[in-house]
Scaffold this active site. Structure first.
Site, PDB file in Angstrom:
ATOM      1  N   ASP A   1       0.862  -1.182   0.000  1.00  0.00           N
ATOM      2  CA  ASP A   1       0.000   0.000   0.000  1.00  0.00           C
ATOM      3  C   ASP A   1       0.902   1.236   0.000  1.00  0.00           C
ATOM      4  OD1 ASP A   1      -1.698   2.100   0.548  1.00  0.00           O
ATOM      5  OD2 ASP A   1      -2.713   1.126   2.223  1.00  0.00           O
ATOM      6  N   HIS A   2       0.889   1.966  -1.097  1.00  0.00           N
ATOM      7  CA  HIS A   2       1.812   3.095  -1.241  1.00  0.00           C
ATOM      8  C   HIS A   2       1.490   4.242  -0.294  1.00  0.00           C
ATOM      9  CE1 HIS A   2       5.092   5.115  -3.038  1.00  0.00           C
ATOM     10  NE2 HIS A   2       4.995   4.590  -4.239  1.00  0.00           N
ATOM     11  N   ARG A   3       0.300   4.243   0.284  1.00  0.00           N
ATOM     12  CA  ARG A   3      -0.022   5.286   1.259  1.00  0.00           C
ATOM     13  C   ARG A   3       0.778   5.089   2.548  1.00  0.00           C
ATOM     14  NH1 ARG A   3      -6.291   4.251   1.800  1.00  0.00           N
ATOM     15  NH2 ARG A   3      -5.348   2.198   2.148  1.00  0.00           N
TER      16      ARG A   3
END
Length: 423
Positions: free
Chosen positions: A395-397
């Site tokens: 998850d790039h967040r």
């Protein structure tokens, strides 16, 4: 004093649950933490433990019946209390769930089952294929079934009047639906009947399958996935596994070692052990990893907790126990919740490489492929080694690319230097 036990919030997002099986009966004395009932939602069957102690005075909801979260499911009494005391405590809630509901009248009734029929159209217009109902007459008599059984019968296209109930008083419950054949009607055309080999069968979605589809669709459409792939040389890992199994009380699998290696990689890169929320980034103090398990109803992901504090054989024993209960639909509520990471292994099927979809709210999932021999260069020399490809979905967040790369490098190092898993 009469104590009402209410339907708990078994899993996040569930509005109702069914009593799959009572583990107690009226007159039994229970203690806090003892097994009380098996509850079924659209996601799983979980064991519910009593939260208070007392004597069972009444089971309000019968096996196979469902109730909304918060509805009374059982009543505890003290010495001297009677049915009148129970009725007074329940009030109007006492009749919320019927003991049994007739689902078929005494006279035969036609049940409409949609089937596609091709209708010729003028040459100037495209063919139109409307849905035409086909009547299927049910047998006479009355069939009593739990609400969840009636719902499943509709979803699966099963004529419930043909079933023999195994619940209390001959009531049809969930387990009777699981062993029943699914009604299917092949499509026909106006030109000629379609041959058996060419016909298609419609398999209605189960509640669990619809839940999986909903969660994965939400994950793929709302979570910004990115992917990194590594190749791990596993010859040393396989050799160590043979040595461990010569002494281990349980047989350790390659996947057990992969789970342990993933956990130890979070020790090396603790900043990757996080999950995203709308208000904050949660950094976890223990390494809890979900292990994907394929069951008849779909994929479930029980959680192995605090892996870094456990030996390889202890991790292996826990995974085997969770997998067994997952396949028997006997997981507990807390065993399906939590964790910041998942592992999905398709190597046993010969799959070389794949990318998995994140299991929200977790921030990572590792897709593990099969170990295959291939040419590699070691110390400047060409040789053959067994190589396992693993793909990290993140998850790039919550995790930046550089941080994910550091974690994957730490995982690869742990796999290729497996003695580090034992110390």
């Amino acid at each position: 004093m009469v104590t009402i036990i209410r339907m708990p919030s078994v899993l996040a997002g569930a509005n109702e649950a069914a009593i799959a099986k009572w583990l107690v009966k009226p007159g039994d004395t229970i203690s806090e933490g003892s097994p009380f009932a098996e509850l079924e939602t659209e996601k799983a069957v979980v064991e519910y433990n009593a939260e208070v102690s007392g004597t069972i005075g009444r089971l309000v909801i019968p096996e196979g019946a469902s109730g909304e979260i918060g509805a009374p499911i059982a009543v505890l009494i003290e010495a001297g209390e009677t049915d009148a005391d129970i009725d007074a405590a329940l009030g109007d809630e006492g009749g919320a769930v019927p003991e049994a509901t007739p689902v078929a009248p005494a006279e035969p009734v036609a049940v409409a089952v949609p089937v596609a029929v091709a209708v010729p159209a003028p040459a100037s217009a495209p063919a139109v294929v409307p849905e035409v109902p086909v009547a299927v007459a049910s047998a006479g008599g009355r069939s009593f079934a739990s609400p969840i059984a009636r719902k499943l019968a509709r979803e699966r296209g099963i004529d419930i009047s043909t079933l023999q109930g195994t619940g209390p008083g001959g009531r049809i419950v969930r387990r009777d639906l699981d062993s029943a054949p699914v009604l299917s009607i092949p499509a026909v055309t106006s030109q000629a009947a379609v041959s058996a080999e060419q016909s298609s069968v419609e398999i209605p979605h189960t509640g669990m399958r619809k839940a999986i589809a909903r969660r994965l669709t939400e994950s793929k459409s709302t979570v910004p996935h990115f992917y990194l792939t590594t190749e791990c040389k596993v010859d040393a890992l396989l050799a160590l596994r043979e040595q461990i199994n010569a002494y281990s009380p349980v047989r350790v699998s390659v996947n057990d070692l992969v789970v342990k290696a993933a956990a130890m990689a979070f020790v090396d890169v603790p900043d990757a052990n996080v999950t995203w929320t709308d208000t904050a980034l949660i950094k976890h103090g223990t390494v809890d990893i979900s292990v994907a398990v394929s069951t008849d109803g779909g994929l479930v992901t029980p959680v192995v907790r605090n892996i870094t504090s456990k030996s390889v054989s202890a991790v292996s024993a826990e995974i085997k126990e969770l997998v067994g209960r997952a396949q028997d639909k006997r997981l507990k509520q807390d065993e399906l919740e939590g964790g910041s990471f998942s592992i999905s292994n398709l190597g046993m099927y010969g799959t070389l490489e794949f990318a998995a979809i994140l299991n929200p709210p977790q921030s990572g999932i590792l897709a593990v492929g099969a170990a295959k021999e291939q040419p590699v260069v070691l110390d400047g020399q060409l040789t053959v080694a067994k190589v396992m490809r693993c793909t990290l979905s993140a998850d790039h967040r919550a995790i930046d690319g550089a941080l994910a790369a550091q974690w994957l490098a730490a995982f690869t190092d742990r796999i290729e230097n497996p003695v580090s898993l034992l110390v």
